[in-house]
Design an enzyme around this catalytic site. Structure first.
Site, mmCIF file in Angstrom:
data_model
loop_
_atom_site.group_PDB
_atom_site.id
_atom_site.type_symbol
_atom_site.label_atom_id
_atom_site.label_comp_id
_atom_site.label_asym_id
_atom_site.label_seq_id
_atom_site.Cartn_x
_atom_site.Cartn_y
_atom_site.Cartn_z
ATOM 1 C CB CYS A 67 -71.425 68.050 3.585
ATOM 2 S SG CYS A 67 -71.649 65.917 4.089
ATOM 3 C CB CYS A 215 -78.275 63.290 5.363
ATOM 4 S SG CYS A 215 -77.907 65.108 4.508
#
Length: 291
Positions: A67, A215
């Protein structure tokens, strides 16, 4: 913490190991009854050459390898703790370097080299060209979305190129595409519009999370895909609902450098039995508003 609105609950588990069941993680991540987050991050001791190890769980309790925005947030904490200009963070996707920039809140991360082969995404069948694969949703003669680029930046991404990123019901299309049989490990689904050779607009449906404000790995994957299609230069601004992030795909070594802002929202205490929590310290936004 959050990176462009992509938010995280962070635990320091280097002294006292933390092992939560998926149901507990999901309860903490519930935005109505819990703290609420896109991902839960536990900072653990590194056993492979990092300053620390970063473990990432989605709000449904599933674990993911990478991430980007979480890496920037954890990088900020570790850079401040170590008093260094760069730290190495161990993840399930490998060792990642975080670098301080002109302010404490702005952090860059070297996300490594993207994986572009169909078997590395992975896909369920062979495609020689992953800049555009055969996949569509909707009628054959008038598909709603079609021909995505696919890239792996620690996790699989599919990017559909559109004229208007707000013209699609990504909350409905995202789950269908995330779970499409072509993606054996599921996929993050993005719709992207190339504004010019230095700017991209992006919306993301994140596997195991849903619609998200930002994201980081999707921004990286989209920039790489756009560059491979000769739609953008190697340094590009990616505009997400939560803000803008800078992505550079370096020609000299193929590494992706992601740079953007981070924010500490608050610190607190969580009762692991009842999952009740209380805030004990203000974060960046509160501190700034007070001053």
């Amino acid at each position: 913490m959050n990176g462009l609105g992509n938010d995280f609950v962070v635990f320091d588990a280097r002294q006292d190991p933390l092992a939560l069941k998926p149901a507990q993680i999901a309860a903490i991540g519930n935005r109505q009854s819990g703290i609420g987050f896109d991902q839960m991050v536990t900072v653990e001791r590194s056993t492979n050459g990092g300053y620390a190890f970063m473990r990432i769980h989605n709000c449904d309790g599933s674990q993911v390898d990478a991430c980007g925005n979480a890496t920037r947030c954890i990088g900020r904490l570790l850079l401040g703790e170590a008093g260094l200009k760069a730290v190495t963070i161990e993840t399930n996707a490998g060792l990642l370097q975080a670098f301080s920039r002109e302010s404490e809140s702005k952090v860059a991360v070297d996300m490594g080299v993207p994986r572009l082969g169909w078997q590395d995404i992975p896909l369920a069948e062979e495609f020689a060209d992953t800049t555009q694969i055969e996949l569509q949703i909707g009628p054959i003669d008038a598909p709603v979305l079609h021909s995505p680029s696919v890239v792996n930046v620690g996790n699989p991404h599919a990017i559909f190129w559109v004229v208007d990123v707000n013209a699609y019901e990504l909350d409905k299309l995202g789950p269908l595409l995330e779970n499409h049989p072509i993606f054996p490990e599921k996929a993050n689904i993005s719709i992207a519009h190339v504004v010019n050779r230095n700017e991209i607009r992006l919306r993301v449906w994140e596997r195991g999370v849903g619609l998200t404000e930002a994201c980081g790995t999707a921004a990286c994957a989209t920039a790489v895909a756009a560059i491979r299609k000769n739609l953008c230069e190697r340094l590009v601004q990616v505009h997400l609902p939560g803000g803008t992030i800078e992505i550079e795909w370096r020609a000299e070594d193929d590494h992706i450098i992601m740079t953007g802002e981070t924010e500490i929202e608050f610190e607190g205490l969580l009762d692991l039995e009842t999952l009740a929590f209380e805030r004990t310290a203000a974060g960046d936004a509160v501190a700034e508003s007070v001053t």
